[in-house]
Design a protein around this motif. Structure first.
Motif, mmCIF file in Angstrom:
data_model
loop_
_atom_site.group_PDB
_atom_site.id
_atom_site.type_symbol
_atom_site.label_atom_id
_atom_site.label_comp_id
_atom_site.label_asym_id
_atom_site.label_seq_id
_atom_site.Cartn_x
_atom_site.Cartn_y
_atom_site.Cartn_z
ATOM 1 N N GLU A 1 85.326 -12.383 -50.594
ATOM 2 C CA GLU A 1 84.842 -12.970 -51.829
ATOM 3 C C GLU A 1 84.825 -11.897 -52.919
ATOM 4 O O GLU A 1 84.334 -10.792 -52.700
ATOM 5 N N PRO A 2 85.369 -12.173 -54.112
ATOM 6 C CA PRO A 2 85.348 -11.171 -55.190
ATOM 7 C C PRO A 2 83.914 -10.781 -55.536
ATOM 8 O O PRO A 2 83.012 -11.618 -55.578
ATOM 9 N N THR A 3 83.733 -9.485 -55.759
ATOM 10 C CA THR A 3 82.404 -8.996 -56.142
ATOM 11 C C THR A 3 82.275 -8.793 -57.641
ATOM 12 O O THR A 3 81.170 -8.671 -58.161
ATOM 13 N N GLY A 4 83.414 -8.706 -58.334
ATOM 14 C CA GLY A 4 83.381 -8.404 -59.759
ATOM 15 C C GLY A 4 83.405 -6.921 -60.060
ATOM 16 O O GLY A 4 83.462 -6.521 -61.219
ATOM 17 N N LEU A 5 83.383 -6.093 -59.005
ATOM 18 C CA LEU A 5 83.461 -4.638 -59.177
ATOM 19 C C LEU A 5 84.861 -4.199 -58.759
ATOM 20 O O LEU A 5 85.255 -4.357 -57.597
ATOM 21 N N GLU B 1 89.063 -3.760 -54.758
ATOM 22 C CA GLU B 1 90.298 -3.138 -54.279
ATOM 23 C C GLU B 1 90.129 -2.687 -52.834
ATOM 24 O O GLU B 1 91.041 -2.816 -52.010
ATOM 25 N N LEU B 2 88.943 -2.171 -52.487
ATOM 26 C CA LEU B 2 88.677 -1.700 -51.139
ATOM 27 C C LEU B 2 88.686 -2.841 -50.128
ATOM 28 O O LEU B 2 89.152 -2.696 -48.998
ATOM 29 N N LEU B 3 88.206 -4.012 -50.544
ATOM 30 C CA LEU B 3 88.086 -5.157 -49.650
ATOM 31 C C LEU B 3 89.225 -6.154 -49.809
ATOM 32 O O LEU B 3 89.224 -7.191 -49.135
ATOM 33 N N GLY B 4 90.165 -5.861 -50.676
ATOM 34 C CA GLY B 4 91.208 -6.828 -50.999
ATOM 35 C C GLY B 4 92.412 -6.758 -50.087
ATOM 36 O O GLY B 4 92.421 -6.042 -49.088
ATOM 37 N N ARG C 1 82.700 -1.917 -40.289
ATOM 38 C CA ARG C 1 83.716 -1.212 -39.511
ATOM 39 C C ARG C 1 84.994 -2.016 -39.341
ATOM 40 O O ARG C 1 86.069 -1.451 -39.151
ATOM 41 N N GLU C 2 84.916 -3.362 -39.397
ATOM 42 C CA GLU C 2 86.117 -4.170 -39.249
ATOM 43 C C GLU C 2 87.106 -3.900 -40.379
ATOM 44 O O GLU C 2 88.328 -3.915 -40.158
ATOM 45 N N VAL C 3 86.594 -3.624 -41.575
ATOM 46 C CA VAL C 3 87.473 -3.288 -42.702
ATOM 47 C C VAL C 3 88.198 -1.978 -42.423
ATOM 48 O O VAL C 3 89.414 -1.854 -42.638
ATOM 49 N N VAL C 4 87.461 -0.977 -41.935
ATOM 50 C CA VAL C 4 88.080 0.318 -41.625
ATOM 51 C C VAL C 4 89.081 0.156 -40.489
ATOM 52 O O VAL C 4 90.194 0.711 -40.540
#
Length: 266
Positions: A54-58, A63-66, A91-94
């Motif tokens: 979900e977009p955070t607006g930051l 970009e880190l989560l996209g 950790r799943e993102v990493v």
């Protein structure tokens, strides 16, 4: 600060959805396994993570989560070891960002250890990172399984499914070494997690149609019978039941019968 406070009050930053796509080169054409399974294991495979958040607006956080770049081998490799500290709660993102490096040049086990000690869901990407350590029989693989099982964080069934995929798609891994890793983890106390892992992996550790049983097959079923007894497991594994029902006096047949008896389906 206000944004962070709002996230905390609302349960924290949402975890992205993750998915892994396996691809391989067919000549000069890249193909996806889930669309066109090759007749023979390909020489080279690629792992492409997909993240949906979900977009955070930051801008920096989005970009880190996209979505990930299609090709990212060696991208930012010099700082990859920082990433578990960058997102210790996700950790799943990493783990997803480690996937393109898993097959080549590889992810050092110390990075995986940092992920095991982090927080947040452990899903498909984390399961695949762990599965690589198990498949290559890293000396720390059993300890990683025990470490996460003790915290209740180990996605055991998913790890089993991913090890099974690795055996089918990268057959240079040694089945007996994998069984050895799982035996070590079970003997160190993670027998319930190892049993859940084996429920997904064991069918792949059995002889293929028309194949004679080998030592690796006997050891896999024997381990499963031991672990099932320790865990008090019940319920059939159809592939094992079929071998047990076929009869025979080989060590493999006897191991299948013992496992079925333990599971209450002898």
């Amino acid at each position: 600060a206000a944004t962070a406070a709002r996230w905390l009050a609302d349960g924290g930053l949402r975890d992205p959805e993750t998915h892994v796509r396996w691809s391989y080169l067919d000549g000069a054409t890249e193909r996806l396994f889930d669309e066109h399974e090759p007749a023979e294991p390909p020489y080279q495979i690629r792992l492409q993570p997909e993240l949906r958040a979900e977009p955070t607006g930051l801008e920096a956080l989005d970009e880190l989560l996209g979505p990930r770049a299609r090709w990212s081998w060696f991208q930012s490799r010099g700082v990859l070891h920082w990433w578990p500290s960058l997102l210790p709660s996700h950790r799943e993102v990493v783990a997803a960002d480690y996937l393109p490096d898993l097959t080549h040049p590889g992810v050092p086990v110390r990075w995986v250890r940092d992920l095991a000690d982090a927080d947040g869901p452990a899903r498909e990407a984390m399961a695949l990172v762990l599965a690589f350590q198990v498949a290559r029989a890293d000396p720390e693989a059993a300890a990683l399984l025990v470490r996460m099982a003790a915290r209740g964080d180990l996605p055991a069934e998913d790890v089993g499914a991913q090890v099974a995929l690795l055996l089918r798609r990268r057959p240079h891994y040694q089945e007996r070494q994998i069984v050895g890793v799982l035996a070590d983890a079970a003997r160190q106390g993670a027998y319930e997690a190892v049993w859940r892992l084996l429920t997904r992996l064991l069918p792949t550790l059995l002889p293929a149609p028309g194949e004679r049983s080998r030592v690796a097959h006997v050891e896999a079923v024997t381990l499963a019978a031991d672990v099932a007894a320790w865990a008090g497991a019940r319920g059939p594994i159809p592939e094992v039941s079929a071998y047990a029902a076929a009869g025979g006096r080989s060590r493999f047949s006897r191991a299948c019968v013992r496992l079925c008896d333990q599971l209450g389906h002898g």
